[in-house]
Design an enzyme around this catalytic site. Structure first.
Site, PDB file in Angstrom:
ATOM      1  N   GLU A   1       0.855  -1.194   0.000  1.00  0.00           N
ATOM      2  CA  GLU A   1       0.000   0.000   0.000  1.00  0.00           C
ATOM      3  C   GLU A   1       0.884   1.235   0.000  1.00  0.00           C
ATOM      4  OE1 GLU A   1      -3.540   0.247   2.586  1.00  0.00           O
ATOM      5  OE2 GLU A   1      -2.674   2.120   3.349  1.00  0.00           O
TER       6      GLU A   1
ATOM      7  N   ALA B   1     -19.792   1.657   4.192  1.00  0.00           N
ATOM      8  CA  ALA B   1     -19.111   1.166   2.987  1.00  0.00           C
ATOM      9  C   ALA B   1     -19.997   0.225   2.170  1.00  0.00           C
ATOM     10  CB  ALA B   1     -17.809   0.472   3.374  1.00  0.00           C
TER      11      ALA B   1
ATOM     12  N   GLN C   1      -7.162  -4.540   8.560  1.00  0.00           N
ATOM     13  CA  GLN C   1      -6.473  -3.487   9.305  1.00  0.00           C
ATOM     14  C   GLN C   1      -5.183  -4.080   9.874  1.00  0.00           C
ATOM     15  OE1 GLN C   1      -5.505  -0.634   9.802  1.00  0.00           O
ATOM     16  NE2 GLN C   1      -7.328   0.378  10.617  1.00  0.00           N
TER      17      GLN C   1
HETATM   18  P1  FAD Z   1     -17.579   0.287   7.195  1.00  0.00           P
HETATM   19  O1  FAD Z   1     -17.442  -1.051   6.610  1.00  0.00           O
HETATM   20  O2  FAD Z   1     -18.734   1.140   6.763  1.00  0.00           O
HETATM   21  O3  FAD Z   1     -17.624   0.136   8.788  1.00  0.00           O
HETATM   22  C1  FAD Z   1     -17.513   1.280   9.635  1.00  0.00           C
HETATM   23  C2  FAD Z   1     -18.229   1.009  10.954  1.00  0.00           C
HETATM   24  O4  FAD Z   1     -19.647   0.974  10.748  1.00  0.00           O
HETATM   25  C3  FAD Z   1     -17.887  -0.319  11.605  1.00  0.00           C
HETATM   26  O5  FAD Z   1     -17.898  -0.121  12.989  1.00  0.00           O
HETATM   27  C4  FAD Z   1     -19.028  -1.254  11.177  1.00  0.00           C
HETATM   28  O6  FAD Z   1     -19.266  -2.281  12.125  1.00  0.00           O
HETATM   29  C5  FAD Z   1     -20.196  -0.290  11.093  1.00  0.00           C
HETATM   30  N1  FAD Z   1     -21.139  -0.620  10.016  1.00  0.00           N
HETATM   31  C6  FAD Z   1     -20.820  -1.009   8.757  1.00  0.00           C
HETATM   32  N2  FAD Z   1     -21.939  -1.170   8.019  1.00  0.00           N
HETATM   33  C7  FAD Z   1     -22.984  -0.863   8.816  1.00  0.00           C
HETATM   34  C8  FAD Z   1     -24.393  -0.839   8.623  1.00  0.00           C
HETATM   35  N3  FAD Z   1     -24.923  -1.148   7.435  1.00  0.00           N
HETATM   36  N4  FAD Z   1     -25.178  -0.478   9.678  1.00  0.00           N
HETATM   37  C9  FAD Z   1     -24.623  -0.149  10.887  1.00  0.00           C
HETATM   38  N5  FAD Z   1     -23.289  -0.168  11.122  1.00  0.00           N
HETATM   39  C10 FAD Z   1     -22.481  -0.517  10.102  1.00  0.00           C
HETATM   40  N6  FAD Z   1      -9.339   5.618   5.110  1.00  0.00           N
HETATM   41  C11 FAD Z   1      -9.188   6.623   4.197  1.00  0.00           C
HETATM   42  O7  FAD Z   1      -9.670   7.752   4.435  1.00  0.00           O
HETATM   43  N7  FAD Z   1      -8.530   6.408   3.014  1.00  0.00           N
HETATM   44  C12 FAD Z   1      -7.992   5.210   2.685  1.00  0.00           C
HETATM   45  O8  FAD Z   1      -7.405   5.051   1.608  1.00  0.00           O
HETATM   46  C13 FAD Z   1      -8.122   4.132   3.636  1.00  0.00           C
HETATM   47  N8  FAD Z   1      -7.610   2.901   3.365  1.00  0.00           N
HETATM   48  C14 FAD Z   1      -7.789   1.871   4.260  1.00  0.00           C
HETATM   49  C15 FAD Z   1      -7.291   0.598   3.952  1.00  0.00           C
HETATM   50  C16 FAD Z   1      -7.459  -0.472   4.845  1.00  0.00           C
HETATM   51  C17 FAD Z   1      -6.910  -1.835   4.492  1.00  0.00           C
HETATM   52  C18 FAD Z   1      -8.161  -0.254   6.064  1.00  0.00           C
HETATM   53  C19 FAD Z   1      -8.350  -1.384   7.030  1.00  0.00           C
HETATM   54  C20 FAD Z   1      -8.667   1.010   6.378  1.00  0.00           C
HETATM   55  C21 FAD Z   1      -8.492   2.085   5.482  1.00  0.00           C
HETATM   56  N9  FAD Z   1      -8.981   3.367   5.759  1.00  0.00           N
HETATM   57  C22 FAD Z   1      -8.823   4.384   4.853  1.00  0.00           C
HETATM   58  C23 FAD Z   1      -9.632   3.644   7.049  1.00  0.00           C
HETATM   59  C24 FAD Z   1     -11.154   3.426   6.967  1.00  0.00           C
HETATM   60  O9  FAD Z   1     -11.733   4.423   6.142  1.00  0.00           O
HETATM   61  C25 FAD Z   1     -11.692   3.531   8.394  1.00  0.00           C
HETATM   62  O10 FAD Z   1     -11.265   2.417   9.149  1.00  0.00           O
HETATM   63  C26 FAD Z   1     -13.181   3.769   8.538  1.00  0.00           C
HETATM   64  O11 FAD Z   1     -13.431   4.162   9.892  1.00  0.00           O
HETATM   65  C27 FAD Z   1     -14.065   2.562   8.246  1.00  0.00           C
HETATM   66  O12 FAD Z   1     -14.098   2.255   6.921  1.00  0.00           O
HETATM   67  P2  FAD Z   1     -14.819   0.918   6.388  1.00  0.00           P
HETATM   68  O13 FAD Z   1     -14.856   1.010   4.929  1.00  0.00           O
HETATM   69  O14 FAD Z   1     -14.231  -0.269   7.013  1.00  0.00           O
HETATM   70  O15 FAD Z   1     -16.302   1.177   6.999  1.00  0.00           O
END
Ligand code: FAD
Length: 296
Positions: A17, A124, A175
């Site tokens: 990454e 997401a 993560q």
């Molecule tokens: P989600 O999958 O939406 O989850 C977020 C939270 O909401 C979790 O607690 C989950 O349990 C909860 N949740 C999910 N769906 C629902 C639903 N339908 N109803 C209720 N609750 C729900 N950040 C950046 O800004 N730029 C990047 O390029 C970036 N790259 C990353 C790469 C990796 C490998 C990782 C692990 C993280 C990265 N992040 C990045 C950080 C990421 O944006 C954060 O961790 C963010 O807080 C969560 O993103 P997510 O897509 O996992 O969210």
């Protein structure tokens, strides 16, 4: 190349990454990093995406195009949604489509008090479904072996992850974590939940003390006792901590590969020396090439 299909042919996969440099001029310097990373023959390189701002200001797509065109390596383009409207995301996806960049890591993005969220995407899984409607994209997602910081508990987090996978995610990147046992437990829970897409283990080679503190504060990473011992002994000695951090990451990876993980995703922090040191330690485990002159 379709990243989610890669794991049927190669296990473990190896990916890196990187993040786009903030300034235009620095984009030129990224070549030094990319040319070293390319020699290590990763299966793909993922490029992070900023939390907000216009797509024109975001250099992610530009850097992904460079990786594909100039280095012949498949990029995985990160895309966050919480601060973007559907129209803005659509615009970015059109840009990706034009550049034939089909692999996208769909993310919600961290909440940022300086950038107010827009109403179009809350999580997401909604972005995943939207991307799938827009074209022939292959979507990856993030997962959290030690539970996402906002989730009330691990089970709820995994149920939410299942929702994301059901929306169309074909590959997960974890993560960072420092305790492999937490990752193995997580994989078992995923199986029980019926999540059977490939999961890459996210490894952050530690290079300094401030970085560890940032990681623990930001993502709640658990520091195992043996890691705390390393900090106790080498925390005040920059070079020794660097060596210990590299050795710790290599040990973690060797054990993960021996356990049969799908892939290793290294958060390089754009530091080719770090990536080189790690790959030097595991080259015969993932078929990476040696180049001692370049990797330091
Ligand atoms: P989600 O999958 O939406 O989850 C977020 C939270 O909401 C979790 O607690 C989950 O349990 C909860 N949740 C999910 N769906 C629902 C639903 N339908 N109803 C209720 N609750 C729900 N950040 C950046 O800004 N730029 C990047 O390029 C970036 N790259 C990353 C790469 C990796 C490998 C990782 C692990 C993280 C990265 N992040 C990045 C950080 C990421 O944006 C954060 O961790 C963010 O807080 C969560 O993103 P997510 O897509 O996992 O969210």
């Amino acid at each position: 190349m379709i990243i989610e299909n890669l794991f049927q042919q190669k296990k473990p996969a190896l990916s890196f990454e990187i993040f786009p440099p903030k300034k235009e001029a620095e984009l030129k310097n990224i070549d030094a990093t990319l040319s070293t990373l390319a020699k290590l023959e990763p299966d793909f390189i993922s490029v992070t995406f900023g939390a907000g701002g216009s797509s024109a200001n975001n250099r992610t797509v530009e850097l992904a195009k460079k990786i594909k065109k100039e280095y012949g390596i498949e990029p995985l383009v990160h895309l966050t949604c919480i601060s973007y409207s559907r129209e803005e995301i659509k615009g970015i996806l059109e840009e990706l489509q034009k550049a034939e960049l089909w692999n996208v890591l769909a993310l919600r993005g961290d909440r940022n008090p300086d950038i107010p969220p827009k109403d179009d995407f809350r999580y997401a899984d909604e972005l995943v479904a939207f991307i799938k409607e827009q074209g022939d994209f292959h979507v990856s997602g993030a997962c959290y072996p030690e539970v996402h910081t906002e989730a009330p508990d691990g089970i709820t987090d995994i149920r939410n992850l299942k929702r994301k996978v059901d929306a169309g995610v074909g590959h997960l990147v974890s993560q960072l974590f420092f305790d492999n046992d937490n990752f193995y437990d997580f994989l078992v829970k995923l199986k029980i939940a019926g999540i059977d897409v490939p999961v890459e283990a996210g490894i952050m080679p530690v290079t300094n003390r401030a970085q560890i503190k940032r990681m623990v504060d930001m993502c709640g990473a658990v520091l195992p006792k043996k890691f705390e011992k390393i900090l106790e002994k080498y925390g005040d000695h920059k070079e020794a901590l660097f060596d210990a951090g590299m050795a710790y990451a290599v040990n973690q990876i060797v054990e993960l590969i021996a356990q049969g993980v799908d892939g290793i995703h290294i958060f390089t922090m754009n530091n080719p020396v770090v990536a080189g040191r790690i790959c030097e330690g595991i080259r015969n485990l993932v078929n990476v090439k040696r180049d001692s002159k370049e990797t330091g």
